[in-house]
Design a protein around this motif. Structure first.
Motif, PDB file in Angstrom:
ATOM      1  N   ASN A  90       0.824  -1.218   0.000  1.00 21.41           N
ATOM      2  CA  ASN A  90       0.000   0.000   0.000  1.00 21.41           C
ATOM      3  C   ASN A  90       0.860   1.272   0.000  1.00 21.41           C
ATOM      4  OD1 ASN A  90      -2.595  -1.463   0.279  1.00 21.41           O
ATOM      5  ND2 ASN A  90      -1.824  -1.948   2.313  1.00 21.41           N
ATOM      6  N   ASN A  91       1.836   1.341  -0.902  1.00 21.75           N
ATOM      7  CA  ASN A  91       2.741   2.486  -0.910  1.00 21.75           C
ATOM      8  C   ASN A  91       2.072   3.777  -1.371  1.00 21.75           C
ATOM      9  OD1 ASN A  91       5.365   1.444  -0.029  1.00 21.75           O
ATOM     10  ND2 ASN A  91       5.176   0.087  -1.786  1.00 21.75           N
ATOM     11  N   LEU A  92       1.145   3.694  -2.311  1.00 23.10           N
ATOM     12  CA  LEU A  92       0.421   4.893  -2.728  1.00 23.10           C
ATOM     13  C   LEU A  92      -0.403   5.436  -1.560  1.00 23.10           C
ATOM     14  CD1 LEU A  92      -0.460   6.900  -4.880  1.00 23.10           C
ATOM     15  CD2 LEU A  92      -2.231   5.273  -5.598  1.00 23.10           C
ATOM     16  N   ALA A  93      -1.059   4.542  -0.837  1.00 20.79           N
ATOM     17  CA  ALA A  93      -1.839   4.955   0.330  1.00 20.79           C
ATOM     18  C   ALA A  93      -0.944   5.582   1.388  1.00 20.79           C
ATOM     19  CB  ALA A  93      -2.583   3.752   0.903  1.00 20.79           C
ATOM     20  N   ARG A  94       0.246   5.027   1.579  1.00 17.62           N
ATOM     21  CA  ARG A  94       1.179   5.547   2.576  1.00 17.62           C
ATOM     22  C   ARG A  94       1.615   6.964   2.220  1.00 17.62           C
ATOM     23  NH1 ARG A  94       4.555   1.653   2.486  1.00 17.62           N
ATOM     24  NH2 ARG A  94       3.825   0.563   4.347  1.00 17.62           N
ATOM     25  N   HIS A  95       1.793   7.221   0.942  1.00 17.91           N
ATOM     26  CA  HIS A  95       2.278   8.530   0.493  1.00 17.91           C
ATOM     27  C   HIS A  95       1.304   9.639   0.883  1.00 17.91           C
ATOM     28  CE1 HIS A  95       5.098  10.675  -2.314  1.00 17.91           C
ATOM     29  NE2 HIS A  95       4.141  11.567  -2.216  1.00 17.91           N
ATOM     30  N   TYR A  96       0.006   9.357   0.802  1.00 18.14           N
ATOM     31  CA  TYR A  96      -1.002  10.378   1.098  1.00 18.14           C
ATOM     32  C   TYR A  96      -1.802  10.071   2.364  1.00 18.14           C
ATOM     33  CZ  TYR A  96      -0.013  12.663  -3.315  1.00 18.14           C
ATOM     34  OH  TYR A  96       0.610  13.334  -4.341  1.00 18.14           O
ATOM     35  N   ASN A  97      -1.267   9.199   3.216  1.00 19.54           N
ATOM     36  CA  ASN A  97      -1.909   8.902   4.496  1.00 19.54           C
ATOM     37  C   ASN A  97      -3.370   8.504   4.337  1.00 19.54           C
ATOM     38  OD1 ASN A  97       0.350   9.425   6.261  1.00 19.54           O
ATOM     39  ND2 ASN A  97       0.047  11.604   5.873  1.00 19.54           N
ATOM     40  N   LEU A  98      -3.643   7.638   3.368  1.00 16.33           N
ATOM     41  CA  LEU A  98      -5.002   7.147   3.176  1.00 16.33           C
ATOM     42  C   LEU A  98      -5.320   6.131   4.262  1.00 16.33           C
ATOM     43  CD1 LEU A  98      -5.022   6.609  -0.700  1.00 16.33           C
ATOM     44  CD2 LEU A  98      -5.534   8.690   0.596  1.00 16.33           C
ATOM     45  N   SER A  99      -6.531   6.191   4.777  1.00 19.44           N
ATOM     46  CA  SER A  99      -6.917   5.342   5.892  1.00 19.44           C
ATOM     47  C   SER A  99      -7.114   3.898   5.450  1.00 19.44           C
ATOM     48  CB  SER A  99      -8.209   5.863   6.523  1.00 19.44           C
ATOM     49  OG  SER A  99      -8.653   4.991   7.545  1.00 19.44           O
ATOM     50  N   TYR A 100      -6.763   2.967   6.353  1.00 20.24           N
ATOM     51  CA  TYR A 100      -6.981   1.547   6.105  1.00 20.24           C
ATOM     52  C   TYR A 100      -8.389   1.121   6.516  1.00 20.24           C
ATOM     53  CZ  TYR A 100      -2.004   0.963   5.154  1.00 20.24           C
ATOM     54  OH  TYR A 100      -0.752   1.057   4.598  1.00 20.24           O
TER      55      TYR A 100
END
Length: 295
Positions: A90-100
């Protein structure tokens, strides 16, 4: 009624449960969900193009590989992408702090902003995060599915540790914005953005908006010396005595003495020789408003 296209494989880990939770939350937000009876057997790019004029968002539940699969149609249709992080890295999510959390991840529909981010191209194949050559290719092809299911990211760590003792470094020719280099490398990762692998950082200030690719070559003499690089690989900050080479460029060409397979956002999709380019502002991504204000 507003419509969205929801793409979550029921066969993936947490797939069926995630579809139910996402569907319920989208309905409370006033969205109808387009369901294609052949979704499992149909190319998701075809579905996006088919419904592009009807939908407000494409919602992808999965990891970076799931996002990678729909990049061609998203670039063409320019429908905003909403990501529900359900994968391993989930590197794209990590970049923009997207919630899990599914409900929280979908809040970007109401309270988020659209952002056009860069994509990379390798041999005319889009990637959003990373292209790997060397150890990562062996890991991605050999990590056991059952181990990945139950251990998640740690499965890749265990597999990498085991394979490090089995493989050998390779000679690599690099042409970065016209400048030529030769390296003996265990692994080269060409990144679009900051994060790659499982919690690694290619460069602390890299972004998905800088118009650059960041290539990191690991060049330790012995495989076990790579463990001393782990703090730098996590932080994205390197010292002169670290056995790595970092290249920043808009175009990169890689050639190897023998043809080697290449993994693209985690899946083997091409091989050397490889030509890399940046496609500026190619993907329309929905991100939290707080992240948009920080740019």
């Amino acid at each position: 009624m507003k419509k969205v296209l929801l793409l979550i494989s029921p066969k993936s880990r947490r797939g069926a449960e995630s579809i139910t939770l996402a569907s319920e939350h989208l309905q409370t937000l006033g969205y109808s969900i387009i369901n294609d009876p052949n979704q499992e057997s149909t190319d998701p790019n075809g579905l996006i193009i088919k419904y592009a004029k009807e939908i407000s968002y494409v919602i992808v539940g999965g990891g970076d590989g799931s996002v990678n699969k729909v990049l061609p149609s998203l670039v063409k249709a320019q429908v905003p992408l909403v990501v529900i992080p359900l994968g391993t890295a989930n590197n794209l999510a990590r970049h923009y702090n997207l919630s899990y959390d599914i409900a929280e991840a979908l809040r970007v529909i109401e309270f988020g902003v659209n952002m056009k981010i860069d994509l990379g191209l390798v041999n005319n194949i889009y990637f959003v995060n990373v292209v790997g050559l060397g150890l990562s290719t062996y890991v991605n092809t050999r990590v056991p599915a059952t181990l990945k299911k139950y251990l998640g990211a740690f499965a890749f760590v265990l597999t990498a540790f085991y394979l490090s003792t089995k493989i050998r470094p390779f000679r690599l020719n690099i042409l970065a914005d016209g400048k030529s280099y030769t390296r003996r490398s265990w692994q080269i990762s060409v990144c679009n953005g900051r994060h790659y692998g499982n919690g690694l950082t290619v460069k602390h200030d890299a972004s998905l908006l800088d118009g650059k690719l960041h290539a990191l070559s690991t060049e330790v003499a012995k495989w076990w010396q790579g463990f001393f690089l782990i703090p730098a690989l996590i932080s994205g900050r390197y010292k002169k005595d670290h056995d790595v080479s970092l290249f920043e460029a808009e175009t990169i060409e890689l050639t190897t003495r023998r043809i080697l397979k290449i993994d693209v956002d985690g899946d083997i999709q091409t091989r050397t020789p490889a030509t890399f380019k940046v496609h500026r502002s190619a993907l329309l991504l929905r991100i939290p408003e707080s992240e948009g204000s920080n740019l």
